[in-house]
Design a protein around this motif. Structure first.
Motif, mmCIF file in Angstrom:
data_model
loop_
_atom_site.group_PDB
_atom_site.id
_atom_site.type_symbol
_atom_site.label_atom_id
_atom_site.label_comp_id
_atom_site.label_asym_id
_atom_site.label_seq_id
_atom_site.Cartn_x
_atom_site.Cartn_y
_atom_site.Cartn_z
ATOM 1 N N ARG A 94 0.834 -1.211 0.000
ATOM 2 C CA ARG A 94 0.000 0.000 0.000
ATOM 3 C C ARG A 94 0.867 1.259 0.000
ATOM 4 N NH1 ARG A 94 -2.575 1.346 5.595
ATOM 5 N NH2 ARG A 94 -0.335 1.669 5.883
ATOM 6 N N ASP A 95 1.827 1.310 0.905
ATOM 7 C CA ASP A 95 2.651 2.509 1.041
ATOM 8 C C ASP A 95 3.560 2.713 -0.161
ATOM 9 O OD1 ASP A 95 1.444 2.832 3.467
ATOM 10 O OD2 ASP A 95 3.140 2.104 4.652
ATOM 11 N N SER A 96 3.986 1.616 -0.785
ATOM 12 C CA SER A 96 4.837 1.726 -1.960
ATOM 13 C C SER A 96 4.079 2.368 -3.122
ATOM 14 C CB SER A 96 5.349 0.342 -2.377
ATOM 15 O OG SER A 96 6.088 0.416 -3.574
ATOM 16 N N TYR A 97 2.850 1.905 -3.358
ATOM 17 C CA TYR A 97 2.066 2.481 -4.458
ATOM 18 C C TYR A 97 1.657 3.921 -4.147
ATOM 19 C CZ TYR A 97 1.929 -2.028 -6.768
ATOM 20 O OH TYR A 97 2.300 -3.183 -7.419
ATOM 21 N N ASP A 230 -8.857 8.409 -23.280
ATOM 22 C CA ASP A 230 -9.335 7.389 -24.206
ATOM 23 C C ASP A 230 -9.400 6.055 -23.461
ATOM 24 O OD1 ASP A 230 -9.479 5.303 -26.128
ATOM 25 O OD2 ASP A 230 -8.716 6.660 -27.669
ATOM 26 N N GLU A 231 -10.556 5.420 -23.466
ATOM 27 C CA GLU A 231 -10.711 4.193 -22.687
ATOM 28 C C GLU A 231 -9.754 3.092 -23.142
ATOM 29 O OE1 GLU A 231 -14.304 1.842 -23.252
ATOM 30 O OE2 GLU A 231 -14.851 3.122 -24.961
ATOM 31 N N TYR A 232 -9.320 3.134 -24.414
ATOM 32 C CA TYR A 232 -8.423 2.108 -24.927
ATOM 33 C C TYR A 232 -6.968 2.379 -24.546
ATOM 34 C CZ TYR A 232 -12.580 0.960 -27.586
ATOM 35 O OH TYR A 232 -13.872 0.633 -27.950
ATOM 36 N N GLU A 233 -6.663 3.597 -24.131
ATOM 37 C CA GLU A 233 -5.314 3.943 -23.710
ATOM 38 C C GLU A 233 -5.204 4.068 -22.186
ATOM 39 O OE1 GLU A 233 -4.235 7.512 -25.705
ATOM 40 O OE2 GLU A 233 -4.346 6.646 -27.706
ATOM 41 N N LEU A 234 -6.327 3.954 -21.516
ATOM 42 C CA LEU A 234 -6.385 4.169 -20.071
ATOM 43 C C LEU A 234 -5.381 3.303 -19.309
ATOM 44 C CD1 LEU A 234 -7.810 5.461 -17.619
ATOM 45 C CD2 LEU A 234 -9.487 3.612 -17.727
ATOM 46 N N ALA A 235 -5.314 2.033 -19.650
ATOM 47 C CA ALA A 235 -4.467 1.100 -18.909
ATOM 48 C C ALA A 235 -2.985 1.437 -19.006
ATOM 49 C CB ALA A 235 -4.706 -0.321 -19.400
ATOM 50 N N TYR A 236 -2.604 2.232 -20.014
ATOM 51 C CA TYR A 236 -1.191 2.544 -20.217
ATOM 52 C C TYR A 236 -0.828 3.945 -19.731
ATOM 53 C CZ TYR A 236 -1.923 -1.424 -23.299
ATOM 54 O OH TYR A 236 -2.266 -2.653 -23.795
ATOM 55 N N GLN A 241 -2.315 2.050 -13.261
ATOM 56 C CA GLN A 241 -2.138 0.748 -12.613
ATOM 57 C C GLN A 241 -1.787 0.921 -11.137
ATOM 58 O OE1 GLN A 241 -3.008 -1.973 -13.994
ATOM 59 N NE2 GLN A 241 -3.198 -1.267 -16.114
ATOM 60 N N GLU A 242 -0.962 1.929 -10.840
ATOM 61 C CA GLU A 242 -0.591 2.182 -9.445
ATOM 62 C C GLU A 242 -1.802 2.581 -8.606
ATOM 63 O OE1 GLU A 242 3.057 2.669 -11.915
ATOM 64 O OE2 GLU A 242 0.981 3.327 -12.086
ATOM 65 N N LEU A 246 -3.189 0.666 -5.380
ATOM 66 C CA LEU A 246 -3.313 1.372 -4.104
ATOM 67 C C LEU A 246 -4.685 1.125 -3.493
ATOM 68 C CD1 LEU A 246 -2.347 3.278 -1.918
ATOM 69 C CD2 LEU A 246 -3.032 5.197 -3.375
ATOM 70 N N TYR A 247 -5.730 1.176 -4.297
ATOM 71 C CA TYR A 247 -7.071 0.889 -3.795
ATOM 72 C C TYR A 247 -7.145 -0.545 -3.258
ATOM 73 C CZ TYR A 247 -10.001 4.960 -4.815
ATOM 74 O OH TYR A 247 -10.600 6.193 -4.778
ATOM 75 N N LEU A 248 -6.595 -1.481 -4.021
ATOM 76 C CA LEU A 248 -6.638 -2.881 -3.604
ATOM 77 C C LEU A 248 -5.942 -3.083 -2.268
ATOM 78 C CD1 LEU A 248 -7.078 -5.937 -4.041
ATOM 79 C CD2 LEU A 248 -4.945 -5.959 -5.348
#
Length: 296
Positions: A94-97, A230-236, A241-242, A246-248
């Motif tokens: 958690r703290d790292s992200y 853009d939803e297709y570029e969101l993951a990048y 991702q961080e 962090l939420y997880l």
């Protein structure tokens, strides 16, 4: 001055400590649980020593290291219990992200907004509600013969599995894991494989709510996203991702605390557990799972 930092990801768990006084600098580093390596250096002036030390600290922060106060014992002692290690792992993740996100200067405004919403999420209320939820399901489902549970069957683990999480009111169903050929107690993320069965009457039963994911619904589809994403570029995109991680891990830290408090009440004695039993959680069909809490 002495400062201590830790870094943990899926493959490493490291510490870095720096001490600097006057013109003398000492740096120790290595794997958590080991004594590590120490390097010493003497500078021509106090100013140069301080400047070099602060530069090193900033470099570690940019790499995702997290400063820990009064934690030097972590570097030289590995006598903690399995659950101490699980708790330490989850908090370090958690703290790292969180540190990585704070070091990013080009986050999209939407990412900043979602990050701020996590800061004000009422985890105390979440933990209270989840504790009640677990106690209820433990009695009504996980140990109830009228629901098909065999009280004589030894449970190796209880797995909480959830589906798509970019939504509100995400639920994780519970599964009793038995006959697990590769079973061993884990204290960090791992692939549980397929060498196990589900306990009698203990498959896709009621589990736990994961509504700490609620604010991530904004990433679910074109209609929820602003025009600059853009939803297709969101993951990048930088920080996306961080932010999800962090939420997880913020949620998993809270769950670890819930299970710890309930275990101290002795409620899990109702479950016929194998030595090394652990509660785990993972996304459906992803393979990777995370330990939440280990019973003694």
């Amino acid at each position: 001055m002495k400062r201590f930092f830790m870094f943990q990801d899926e493959t490493s768990h490291k510490f870095w400590e720096i001490s600097f006084v006057g013109t003398k600098q000492s740096i120790s580093f290595g794997r958590v649980g080991s004594v590590g390596t120490t390097k010493e250096k003497v500078f021509n002036s106090t100013e140069l020593c301080t400047s070099d030390s602060l530069k090193g600290i900033n470099e570690k922060l940019k790499k995702g290291y997290i400063e820990i106060e009064n934690s030097i014992s972590i570097s030289v002692s590995d006598n903690s219990t399995p659950n101490d290690k699980i708790s330490s792992y989850l908090k370090a993740q958690r703290d790292s992200y969180k540190g990585k996100l704070k070091a990013m200067t080009n986050l999209k405004p939407l990412f900043v907004e979602v990050l701020q919403k996590l800061d004000v999420f009422d985890f105390e209320n979440y933990k209270k509600n989840t504790a009640h939820e677990i106690e209820t399901h433990l009695t009504e489902w996980w140990t109830n013969p009228s629901k098909g549970i065999n009280p004589d069957e030894v449970i190796y683990s209880i797995l909480f599995e959830y589906d798509y999480y970019l939504a509100k009111n995400v639920q994780a169903h519970s599964y009793g894991i038995v006959s697990w050929e590769d079973f061993k107690l884990h204290t960090k993320s791992f692939d549980m494989g397929y060498s196990y069965d589900f306990a009698e009457g203990f498959e896709a039963n009621p589990g736990i709510s994961l509504n700490f994911f609620d604010n991530l619904e904004v990433f679910n589809g074109r209609d929820n996203l602003p025009d600059d994403i853009d939803e297709y570029e969101l993951a990048y995109m930088e920080g996306y991702q961080e932010l999800l991680k962090l939420y997880l891990f913020s949620g998993l830290v809270a769950l670890n605390e819930v299970f710890k408090s309930l275990n101290e009440k002795g409620i899990f004695k109702k479950i016929n557990t194998k030595k090394g039993f652990m509660f785990m959680i993972g996304e459906h069909d992803m393979g990777e799972v995370f330990p939440i809490y280990a019973l003694k």
